[in-house]
Design a protein around this motif. Structure first.
Motif, mmCIF file in Angstrom:
data_model
loop_
_atom_site.group_PDB
_atom_site.id
_atom_site.type_symbol
_atom_site.label_atom_id
_atom_site.label_comp_id
_atom_site.label_asym_id
_atom_site.label_seq_id
_atom_site.Cartn_x
_atom_site.Cartn_y
_atom_site.Cartn_z
ATOM 1 N N GLU A 113 0.830 -1.206 0.000
ATOM 2 C CA GLU A 113 0.000 0.000 0.000
ATOM 3 C C GLU A 113 0.868 1.260 0.000
ATOM 4 N N HIS A 114 1.961 1.218 0.752
ATOM 5 C CA HIS A 114 2.863 2.375 0.788
ATOM 6 C C HIS A 114 3.533 2.578 -0.567
ATOM 7 N N LEU A 115 3.926 1.487 -1.213
ATOM 8 C CA LEU A 115 4.531 1.576 -2.537
ATOM 9 C C LEU A 115 3.533 2.163 -3.542
ATOM 10 N N GLN A 116 2.289 1.759 -3.463
ATOM 11 C CA GLN A 116 1.265 2.301 -4.355
ATOM 12 C C GLN A 116 1.102 3.808 -4.162
ATOM 13 N N GLU A 117 1.153 4.238 -2.900
ATOM 14 C CA GLU A 117 1.046 5.675 -2.618
ATOM 15 C C GLU A 117 2.217 6.444 -3.238
#
Length: 198
Positions: A113-117
């Protein structure tokens, strides 16, 4: 020197979080989406890990060596080379007598999720890291220092650990550094994005 927070037995609800015999004691500290553990078998041990659950597990030898097989790769894990176990990828670990390890557990969902952000778009494929972590690389040393600082704060019951917003920020720093420092299948996109912002 690793600070021991508590000694616990791996319970059934977290049996997939670590690649260990559930009957063995581990020393545990957790904060947010990150788990920090110290483990020492004290003798030769062989472990197979077919399913880690939704976690990436970084194994950092503090003493001794281990032989790691991860997919098609086989290598020695030493005090200069850590190993990364990944969800959905089987691994075999042959720990040799006298080895102790600092183990970092990172939640897959949080990392992705952090990578997607950061990328600003959904991931096209699961996040995969190189299984060998070169501990002498400056970026990796910086990441490890952040983890050790987190561990220190938890061990000393610092006020920051009671502040959910502060702990979330701490998590973000550790996850960002890990994504940036350890080669993975999104590293090229991350480098391109970083260059475009400078």
């Amino acid at each position: 020197m690793v600070t021991v927070i508590a000694t616990v037995q791996i319970a059934s609800d977290v049996q997939s979080a670590l690649p260990f015999d559930r009957l063995e004691p581990v020393h545990l500290a957790t904060a947010g989406t990150i788990g920090v553990y110290y483990f020492d078998y004290g003798t030769d041990a062989r472990m197979n890990s077919d399913d880690l659950g939704d976690f990436y597990v970084v194994q950092i030898p503090l003493s001794g060596t281990a032989r790691i097989t991860s997919g098609a790769e086989e290598f020695d894990s030493t005090m200069s080379v850590a190993s990364i176990l990944q969800p959905g990828r089987s691994a075999t670990m042959q720990w040799h007598e006298g080895q102790s390890q600092l183990i970092i557990r990172l939640a897959r969902r949080s990392l992705e999720e952090h990578l997607q952000e950061i990328l600003g778009s959904p991931l096209g494929e699961p996040l995969r890291f190189e299984p060998q972590m070169e501990l002498g690389r400056p970026a990796i040393r910086g990441w490890r220092e952040s983890v050790e600082l987190l561990e220190h704060e938890v061990a000393n019951h610092a006020a920051i650990t009671a502040d959910s917003a502060a702990m979330e920020e701490f998590d973000t720093i550790v996850l960002s550094q890990f994504l940036s420092a350890q080669p993975n299948n999104y590293s090229a996109r991350l480098r391109s994005l970083a260059q475009s912002l400078t």
